[in-house]
Write a protein that holds these residues in place. Structure first.
Motif, PDB file in Angstrom:
ATOM      1  N   ALA A  78       0.820  -1.215   0.000  1.00 25.87           N
ATOM      2  CA  ALA A  78       0.000   0.000   0.000  1.00 25.87           C
ATOM      3  C   ALA A  78       0.850   1.258   0.000  1.00 25.87           C
ATOM      4  O   ALA A  78       0.482   2.280  -0.600  1.00 25.87           O
ATOM      5  N   ASP A 105       1.665   2.795  -3.413  1.00 22.79           N
ATOM      6  CA  ASP A 105       0.573   3.339  -4.230  1.00 22.79           C
ATOM      7  C   ASP A 105       0.386   2.567  -5.534  1.00 22.79           C
ATOM      8  O   ASP A 105       0.575   3.112  -6.639  1.00 22.79           O
ATOM      9  N   TRP A 127      -1.194   1.219  -8.788  1.00 30.90           N
ATOM     10  CA  TRP A 127      -2.265   1.637  -9.701  1.00 30.90           C
ATOM     11  C   TRP A 127      -2.524   0.508 -10.697  1.00 30.90           C
ATOM     12  O   TRP A 127      -1.589  -0.109 -11.216  1.00 30.90           O
ATOM     13  N   THR A 156      -7.195   4.292 -14.747  1.00 33.79           N
ATOM     14  CA  THR A 156      -6.270   3.818 -13.741  1.00 33.79           C
ATOM     15  C   THR A 156      -6.782   4.189 -12.346  1.00 33.79           C
ATOM     16  O   THR A 156      -7.160   5.337 -12.103  1.00 33.79           O
ATOM     17  N   THR A 157      -6.741   3.212 -11.420  1.00 28.46           N
ATOM     18  CA  THR A 157      -7.325   3.363 -10.105  1.00 28.46           C
ATOM     19  C   THR A 157      -6.379   2.806  -9.051  1.00 28.46           C
ATOM     20  O   THR A 157      -5.718   1.794  -9.282  1.00 28.46           O
ATOM     21  N   LEU A 158      -6.354   3.452  -7.903  1.00 29.14           N
ATOM     22  CA  LEU A 158      -5.511   3.015  -6.795  1.00 29.14           C
ATOM     23  C   LEU A 158      -6.065   1.750  -6.151  1.00 29.14           C
ATOM     24  O   LEU A 158      -7.266   1.649  -5.885  1.00 29.14           O
ATOM     25  N   GLY A 159      -5.191   0.775  -5.908  1.00 32.64           N
ATOM     26  CA  GLY A 159      -5.548  -0.406  -5.133  1.00 32.64           C
ATOM     27  C   GLY A 159      -6.491  -1.360  -5.831  1.00 32.64           C
ATOM     28  O   GLY A 159      -6.437  -1.532  -7.060  1.00 32.64           O
ATOM     29  N   VAL A 180       3.654   1.226  -9.801  1.00 34.86           N
ATOM     30  CA  VAL A 180       3.785   1.699  -8.424  1.00 34.86           C
ATOM     31  C   VAL A 180       4.560   3.022  -8.480  1.00 34.86           C
ATOM     32  O   VAL A 180       5.049   3.422  -9.538  1.00 34.86           O
ATOM     33  N   LYS A 181       4.656   3.686  -7.319  1.00 35.15           N
ATOM     34  CA  LYS A 181       5.299   5.005  -7.285  1.00 35.15           C
ATOM     35  C   LYS A 181       6.678   5.006  -7.934  1.00 35.15           C
ATOM     36  O   LYS A 181       7.035   5.934  -8.664  1.00 35.15           O
TER      37      LYS A 181
END
Length: 377
Positions: free
Chosen positions: A140, A143, A145, A224-227, A274-275
């Motif tokens: 988590a 981040d 995506w 695109t969406t987080l998690g 990811v980030k």
């Protein structure tokens, strides 16, 4: 004279709904438009059944529109009738995990996406969300995506693709004219238009659609969406699509190769980052993860389609912009690669990767979990 053909390469046809025989008429419209008390809200509980691809649903009346999951009661169903439990121990639990606005009854009514659990608290065999949430939670802080592209085929009730000549005929034009096509080269646009608006109304992160290479097949995108939300949205998008297809007496199939080896297949591409991938110099992490995905190719292919993913072998032949089922390669701007890095990503030196291997009938929870695992420290 037409000769019936039985070998349609659909021996594992994975989705379909009963034709709506009765037209929606004035009587139906009368009842559907009756005013309801404010304390009577329909909640449609939706879950994945024992097949791993079909969705089930049933309704419950709530005393008000739920603002969060804590307001939605847990429920249960007969798992022996959905392939998820034995008759002697059939009570199977429905645990709400996401709330959407109901595009059929409209607000304040809701759709409740649920996970399924046995009475002892263990997830059912087709509840892959539980593991996916666990894996994504572990990264988590990175981040993660996800963006997912769901292809599908529309069939008429005679089990022949929408827009194809009857009597088991094939389109007379080359399939390449159907991709992002219009006019005579596409079929089913009315369903796509209804689906797009219903998905956006529901609260999904619906991002678009296009006609696909085979006539009668289309694609919609989420994220695109987080998690985990992209995977949740994809399943709710499938549910909404099947419900809309009922009104048009049309059957939706996610089978990876519904019309045999000489026709394009149906995939479900997953985009992931990811980030670290999105940051300056992120291309190094993108390439590392792409290599890892190929190193784990044989393991992943067992989870990249319905069941053990073997039907996906019919689609991944090295033709129709696919790589081989038995090998894996990653490359830049190559639609024949297993894992693709867009040219723009390479030029910027950061962004995301696209895993092109998942079949149309894959469970996005399984795929997202495997992608996320490549970033575990």
């Amino acid at each position: 004279m037409c000769t019936e053909i039985t070998d349609l390469a659909q021996d594992h046809f994975t989705s379909g709904l009963t034709k709506l025989n009765t037209p929606i008429n004035a009587y139906y419209n009368h009842y559907i438009n009756l005013s309801l008390p404010n304390d009577k809200v329909f909640a449609t509980y939706v879950w994945i059944d024992g097949s791993g691809i079909n969705l089930r649903s049933k309704d419950r009346i709530l005393e008000g529109a739920p603002c969060d999951l804590a307001m939605v009661p847990k429920w249960s169903f007969d798992g022996s009738s959905t392939g998820q439990a034995e008759t002697s121990d059939s009570d199977t639990l429905l645990i709400p995990c996401a709330i959407y606005r109901d595009p059929f009854r409209k607000s304040p009514h809701v759709i409740i996406l649920c996970e399924t659990f046995h009475g002892d608290g263990s997830p059912t065999a087709t509840n892959h969300r539980a593991n996916c949430a666990n894996v994504i939670n572990k990264i988590a802080d990175q981040d993660p995506w996800f963006g997912i592209e769901q292809e599908y085929t529309m069939f008429d009730t005679d089990m022949w693709p929408l827009g194809w000549p009857k009597c088991r005929g094939f389109p007379v034009t080359e399939s390449k004219f159907s991709y992002c096509g219009n006019g005579e080269h596409v079929a089913g646009r009315e369903i796509v238009e209804c689906h797009a608006r219903a998905c956006i109304y529901s609260g999904m992160d619906y991002e678009g659609s296009n006609a696909e290479v085979m006539k009668g097949s289309w694609e919609y995108q989420v994220g695109t969406t987080l998690g985990i939300k992209a995977a949740d949205d994809l399943w709710v998008g499938r549910y909404i699509l099947n419900r809309i297809a009922e009104h048009f007496s049309t059957i939706i199939s996610y089978h990876p190769k519904p019309m045999g080896k000489d026709q394009p297949g149906i995939g479900c591409h997953h985009n992931f980052s990811v980030k670290k991938m999105r940051a300056e110099g992120g291309i190094m992490e993108i390439e590392r993860v792409s290599k890892t995905l190929c190193d784990l190719h044989l393991k992943h292919m067992k989870s990249y389609g319905l069941g053990d993913g073997d039907e996906n072998r019919k689609r991944l032949t090295g033709k129709f912009e696919t790589a081989s089922f038995d090998t894996c390669k990653w490359a830049v701007a190559d639609r024949g690669a297993s894992v693709r890095i867009q040219r723009g990503v390479k030029l910027k030196g950061r962004g995301f990767l696209e895993d092109r291997r998942p079949a149309g009938d894959c469970d996005p929870y399984r795929v997202c979990a495997l992608l996320a695992e490549t970033c575990l420290n």
